[in-house]
Design a protein around this motif. Structure first.
Motif, PDB file in Angstrom:
ATOM      1  N   ALA A  42       0.799  -1.245   0.000  1.00  0.00           N
ATOM      2  CA  ALA A  42       0.000   0.000   0.000  1.00  0.00           C
ATOM      3  C   ALA A  42       0.829   1.291   0.000  1.00  0.00           C
ATOM      4  O   ALA A  42       0.562   2.176  -0.835  1.00  0.00           O
ATOM      5  CB  ALA A  42      -1.016  -0.044   1.139  1.00  0.00           C
ATOM      6  N   PRO A  43       1.793   1.581   0.877  1.00  0.00           N
ATOM      7  CA  PRO A  43       2.164   0.814   2.049  1.00  0.00           C
ATOM      8  C   PRO A  43       1.356   1.270   3.262  1.00  0.00           C
ATOM      9  O   PRO A  43       0.954   2.426   3.371  1.00  0.00           O
ATOM     10  CB  PRO A  43       3.640   1.183   2.241  1.00  0.00           C
ATOM     11  N   GLY A  44       1.176   0.327   4.199  1.00  0.00           N
ATOM     12  CA  GLY A  44       0.494   0.651   5.440  1.00  0.00           C
ATOM     13  C   GLY A  44       1.143  -0.075   6.592  1.00  0.00           C
ATOM     14  O   GLY A  44       2.034  -0.914   6.390  1.00  0.00           O
ATOM     15  N   ILE A  45       0.687   0.243   7.797  1.00  0.00           N
ATOM     16  CA  ILE A  45       1.227  -0.430   8.990  1.00  0.00           C
ATOM     17  C   ILE A  45       0.202  -1.397   9.585  1.00  0.00           C
ATOM     18  O   ILE A  45       0.469  -2.054  10.577  1.00  0.00           O
ATOM     19  CB  ILE A  45       1.701   0.583  10.058  1.00  0.00           C
ATOM     20  N   GLY A  46      -0.985  -1.457   8.966  1.00  0.00           N
ATOM     21  CA  GLY A  46      -2.008  -2.380   9.433  1.00  0.00           C
ATOM     22  C   GLY A  46      -3.037  -2.602   8.342  1.00  0.00           C
ATOM     23  O   GLY A  46      -3.121  -1.835   7.377  1.00  0.00           O
ATOM     24  N   LEU A  47      -3.806  -3.661   8.476  1.00  0.00           N
ATOM     25  CA  LEU A  47      -4.909  -3.921   7.546  1.00  0.00           C
ATOM     26  C   LEU A  47      -5.880  -4.891   8.230  1.00  0.00           C
ATOM     27  O   LEU A  47      -5.458  -5.868   8.850  1.00  0.00           O
ATOM     28  CB  LEU A  47      -4.408  -4.534   6.235  1.00  0.00           C
ATOM     29  N   THR A  50     -11.834  -6.691   6.701  1.00  0.00           N
ATOM     30  CA  THR A  50     -12.971  -5.863   6.238  1.00  0.00           C
ATOM     31  C   THR A  50     -12.569  -4.975   5.060  1.00  0.00           C
ATOM     32  O   THR A  50     -13.360  -4.774   4.133  1.00  0.00           O
ATOM     33  CB  THR A  50     -13.433  -4.960   7.413  1.00  0.00           C
ATOM     34  N   GLN A  51     -11.344  -4.431   5.129  1.00  0.00           N
ATOM     35  CA  GLN A  51     -10.916  -3.460   4.106  1.00  0.00           C
ATOM     36  C   GLN A  51     -10.715  -4.097   2.733  1.00  0.00           C
ATOM     37  O   GLN A  51     -10.664  -3.394   1.738  1.00  0.00           O
ATOM     38  CB  GLN A  51      -9.616  -2.773   4.549  1.00  0.00           C
ATOM     39  N   ILE A  52     -10.589  -5.439   2.700  1.00  0.00           N
ATOM     40  CA  ILE A  52     -10.501  -6.113   1.401  1.00  0.00           C
ATOM     41  C   ILE A  52     -11.790  -6.909   1.138  1.00  0.00           C
ATOM     42  O   ILE A  52     -11.795  -7.867   0.365  1.00  0.00           O
ATOM     43  CB  ILE A  52      -9.235  -7.014   1.293  1.00  0.00           C
ATOM     44  N   GLY A  90      -4.001   7.448  10.429  1.00  0.00           N
ATOM     45  CA  GLY A  90      -4.328   7.479   9.010  1.00  0.00           C
ATOM     46  C   GLY A  90      -5.098   6.208   8.700  1.00  0.00           C
ATOM     47  O   GLY A  90      -5.274   5.356   9.579  1.00  0.00           O
ATOM     48  N   CYS A  91      -5.558   6.065   7.473  1.00  0.00           N
ATOM     49  CA  CYS A  91      -6.310   4.863   7.106  1.00  0.00           C
ATOM     50  C   CYS A  91      -6.185   4.657   5.598  1.00  0.00           C
ATOM     51  O   CYS A  91      -6.381   5.595   4.820  1.00  0.00           O
ATOM     52  CB  CYS A  91      -7.778   5.034   7.486  1.00  0.00           C
ATOM     53  N   LEU A  92      -5.866   3.420   5.212  1.00  0.00           N
ATOM     54  CA  LEU A  92      -5.732   3.120   3.781  1.00  0.00           C
ATOM     55  C   LEU A  92      -7.072   3.234   3.064  1.00  0.00           C
ATOM     56  O   LEU A  92      -7.099   3.408   1.846  1.00  0.00           O
ATOM     57  CB  LEU A  92      -5.139   1.723   3.604  1.00  0.00           C
ATOM     58  N   SER A  93      -8.165   3.180   3.793  1.00  0.00           N
ATOM     59  CA  SER A  93      -9.501   3.334   3.192  1.00  0.00           C
ATOM     60  C   SER A  93      -9.941   4.798   3.142  1.00  0.00           C
ATOM     61  O   SER A  93     -10.997   5.103   2.575  1.00  0.00           O
ATOM     62  CB  SER A  93     -10.536   2.529   3.990  1.00  0.00           C
ATOM     63  N   GLN A 132      -6.094  -0.982  17.881  1.00  0.00           N
ATOM     64  CA  GLN A 132      -7.448  -0.478  18.194  1.00  0.00           C
ATOM     65  C   GLN A 132      -8.174  -0.040  16.921  1.00  0.00           C
ATOM     66  O   GLN A 132      -9.368  -0.286  16.745  1.00  0.00           O
ATOM     67  CB  GLN A 132      -7.359   0.676  19.193  1.00  0.00           C
ATOM     68  N   HIS A 133      -7.425   0.615  16.019  1.00  0.00           N
ATOM     69  CA  HIS A 133      -7.977   1.069  14.732  1.00  0.00           C
ATOM     70  C   HIS A 133      -8.457  -0.131  13.896  1.00  0.00           C
ATOM     71  O   HIS A 133      -9.548  -0.108  13.328  1.00  0.00           O
ATOM     72  CB  HIS A 133      -6.866   1.851  14.012  1.00  0.00           C
ATOM     73  N   GLU A 134      -7.636  -1.188  13.875  1.00  0.00           N
ATOM     74  CA  GLU A 134      -7.987  -2.365  13.058  1.00  0.00           C
ATOM     75  C   GLU A 134      -9.167  -3.131  13.673  1.00  0.00           C
ATOM     76  O   GLU A 134     -10.027  -3.632  12.934  1.00  0.00           O
ATOM     77  CB  GLU A 134      -6.776  -3.302  12.900  1.00  0.00           C
ATOM     78  N   ILE A 135      -9.224  -3.208  14.997  1.00  0.00           N
ATOM     79  CA  ILE A 135     -10.364  -3.889  15.634  1.00  0.00           C
ATOM     80  C   ILE A 135     -11.652  -3.115  15.337  1.00  0.00           C
ATOM     81  O   ILE A 135     -12.710  -3.703  15.090  1.00  0.00           O
ATOM     82  CB  ILE A 135     -10.110  -4.085  17.147  1.00  0.00           C
ATOM     83  N   ASP A 136     -11.559  -1.799  15.302  1.00  0.00           N
ATOM     84  CA  ASP A 136     -12.729  -0.992  14.904  1.00  0.00           C
ATOM     85  C   ASP A 136     -13.202  -1.379  13.502  1.00  0.00           C
ATOM     86  O   ASP A 136     -14.400  -1.506  13.262  1.00  0.00           O
ATOM     87  CB  ASP A 136     -12.379   0.504  14.905  1.00  0.00           C
ATOM     88  N   HIS A 137     -12.243  -1.555  12.564  1.00  0.00           N
ATOM     89  CA  HIS A 137     -12.633  -1.970  11.197  1.00  0.00           C
ATOM     90  C   HIS A 137     -13.457  -3.263  11.249  1.00  0.00           C
ATOM     91  O   HIS A 137     -14.460  -3.388  10.551  1.00  0.00           O
ATOM     92  CB  HIS A 137     -11.401  -2.216  10.322  1.00  0.00           C
ATOM     93  N   LEU A 138     -13.017  -4.220  12.085  1.00  0.00           N
ATOM     94  CA  LEU A 138     -13.739  -5.502  12.162  1.00  0.00           C
ATOM     95  C   LEU A 138     -15.158  -5.309  12.689  1.00  0.00           C
ATOM     96  O   LEU A 138     -16.047  -6.113  12.421  1.00  0.00           O
ATOM     97  CB  LEU A 138     -12.987  -6.491  13.058  1.00  0.00           C
TER      98      LEU A 138
END
Ligand code: K1U
Ligand code: ZN
Length: 167
Positions: A42-47, A50-52, A90-93, A132-138
């Motif tokens: 992407a590049p990102g530090i998390g994913l 849900t985002q895919i 930040g957020c890749l989405s 915490q950000h990624e768990i929110d995505h889920l």
């Protein structure tokens, strides 16, 4: 190597709630590999899955400078949180939007790895905020939804402008 498409906010599929993983099989391992490839590219530090557009409780994170410390969290649960973080997200989405969101400084997370082994991780700083950000995505939540209505309007206007420019 498979680099997958990342859903862009305000896509309604980002609001779906991910189901727990019940089978730790080869398909799950492939999902984790594809998610890692997508995050690094992407590049990102998390994913989050849900985002895919995969609605299973799977997260990958790597906050290391050398990009060689992949953390895989399947069915993650925060069991303890303390303090208050001051790290911008930040957020890749939601490309090119960085905002401060109220998050815990430290979290203790229980999860499984891709082989079905359970473990507990204690995280602080960027790793904690990212988890915490990624768990929110889920859970179908995107970080900009913590912002005031006015800020959310500005974010939507910025994203619409980005889209017009790229069309
Ligand atoms: O979930 C995502 O959309 C990934 C997101 C994770 C995140 C970043 C910062 C704070 C909380 C959560 C990102 O990776 S955004 C891109 C980013 O921060 C970054 C990219 C390359 C190098 C360093 C950072
Ligand atoms: Zn995100």
């Amino acid at each position: 190597m498979a680099v997958l498409n990342i859903l862009r906010y305000p896509d309604s599929r980002l609001h779906k709630i991910a189901a727990p993983v019940t089978v730790f099989d080869e398909q799950l391992k492939k999902l984790v590999r594809d998610m890692a490839d997508t995050m690094y590219a992407a590049p990102g530090i998390g994913l989050a899955a849900t985002q895919i557009d995969v609605h299973r409780q799977v997260i990958v994170v790597d906050v290391s400078d050398r990009r060689n410390s992949l953390v895989v969290l399947v069915n993650p649960t925060i069991v303890e949180s303390t303090g208050l973080s001051d790290i911008e997200e930040g957020c890749l989405s939601v490309p090119a939007i960085y905002e401060l969101v109220e998050r815990a400084e430290r979290v203790k997370v229980r999860a499984y790895d891709q082989n079905g082994n359970s473990f507990t991780l204690e995280a602080q700083g960027l790793l904690s905020v990212c988890i915490q950000h990624e768990i929110d995505h889920l859970q179908g939540k995107v970080f900009v939804e913590y912002l005031s209505q006015l800020k959310q309007q500005r974010v939507r206007a910025k994203l619409a402008k980005q889209l017009r420019k790229s069309a």
